[in-house]
Write an enzyme that holds these catalytic residues in place. Structure first.
Site, PDB file in Angstrom:
ATOM      1  N   CYS A  12      27.550  33.106  24.926  1.00  0.00           N
ATOM      2  CA  CYS A  12      28.496  33.027  26.030  1.00  0.00           C
ATOM      3  C   CYS A  12      29.649  32.085  25.698  1.00  0.00           C
ATOM      4  CB  CYS A  12      27.802  32.534  27.297  1.00  0.00           C
ATOM      5  SG  CYS A  12      26.546  33.664  27.912  1.00  0.00           S
ATOM      6  N   HIS A  53      21.312  31.144  23.569  1.00  0.00           N
ATOM      7  CA  HIS A  53      22.027  30.374  24.592  1.00  0.00           C
ATOM      8  C   HIS A  53      22.900  29.292  23.964  1.00  0.00           C
ATOM      9  CE1 HIS A  53      20.208  32.306  27.967  1.00  0.00           C
ATOM     10  NE2 HIS A  53      18.998  31.789  27.798  1.00  0.00           N
TER      11      HIS A  53
END
Length: 269
Positions: free
Chosen positions: A230, A162
């Site tokens: 991301c 993440h």
């Protein structure tokens, strides 16, 4: 006495009218309150929560790393006397031919620790087999794609984590500079890769996981490492990709490699 009554009436007329409570007003105040609470929650997740979780994950990674550098008492007792050192031998990275490669571990098994000196001396996270969210990524670990190579293998070893929440391991990924060390430690030793380039792709572009990234049908003749996350942080439709190439392997018995030192001054992101 005669003027008292008019004064009283004028004072009465000057009083402000009572405020009426309307449904619209109450709803507006509730929405403002909800907005403030949501903002505080997001702030907690992005900064305070990440800092707390990140600090805890650093401790766990450090403990695992130290355990691999500390011989067990049983191993020390069973070890045979060491031969006299060979003056011609030099400590340091092992020759290319003896780079060990571990077997693929079961899903969820923690098998490594990743270090990136560019991200700070305290930056270290455990690596687990698999990239599922609930039991690996959301727990603040770096996930290893099961269908890609293990550290040191010929081909591509690929990792995901993440960029916000759950300790945000890959938050600083866009600060990498060409030549930066990305080091993966296992019980065998340290695998040092050197960063080469960043790119942004759609989430459907899975060819970054190939043995030679984005080269369909090409057989690997080198060792590569790929980091994925991301980009931007709250966008699940795109990915930021960092590519690195293998530099060296340092056995556990030789101690931490020089590549774990801080990045060269002046090479700023």
């Amino acid at each position: 006495m005669g003027d008292s009554a008019p004064v009283t009436r004028r004072s009465h007329r000057r009083r402000a009218p009572r405020r009426r409570v309307s449904i619209v007003g109450v709803l507006g105040e509730l929405l403002i309150t909800v907005g403030v609470v949501a903002l505080l929650y997001v702030s907690w997740q992005m900064w305070v929560g990440d800092w707390i979780i990140g600090a805890e994950k650093h401790k766990q990674a450090s403990a695992l790393s130290q355990s691999w550098m500390t011989p067990s008492p049983a191993a020390s007792e069973d070890a045979s006397p060491s031969p006299s050192p060979d003056p011609s031998a030099t400590a340091g990275p092992a020759p290319d031919a003896v780079v060990p490669v571990q077997a693929q571990p079961d899903h969820g098994t923690t098998f490594g620790v990743m270090f990136v000196p560019r991200f700070g001396s305290q930056w270290q996270f455990t690596i687990a087999a698999g990239t599922s969210r609930h039991d690996i990524l959301d727990q603040g670990e770096i996930g290893h794609y099961a269908d890609t190579g293990m550290p040191g293998a010929v081909g591509n070893t690929v990792y995901a984590a993440h960029r916000w929440t759950s300790g945000a391991p890959f938050d600083p990924i866009d600060r990498l500079v060409v030549g930066d060390a990305i080091v993966v430690q296992t019980s065998d030793g340290w695998y040092t890769y050197r960063f080469r380039t960043l790119e942004y792709v759609q989430d459907t572009q899975v060819d970054v996981l190939l043995d030679v990234p984005q080269k369909v049908g090409v057989q690997a003749n080198g060792r590569y490492l790929t980091l994925t996350s991301c980009a931007p942080k709250l966008n699940m439709l795109e990915r930021i990709i960092a590519y690195a190439v293998f530099d060296s392997f340092t056995p556990a018995s030789s101690g931490p490699p020089a590549s774990l030192s801080a990045p060269t001054q002046g090479a700023t992101a």
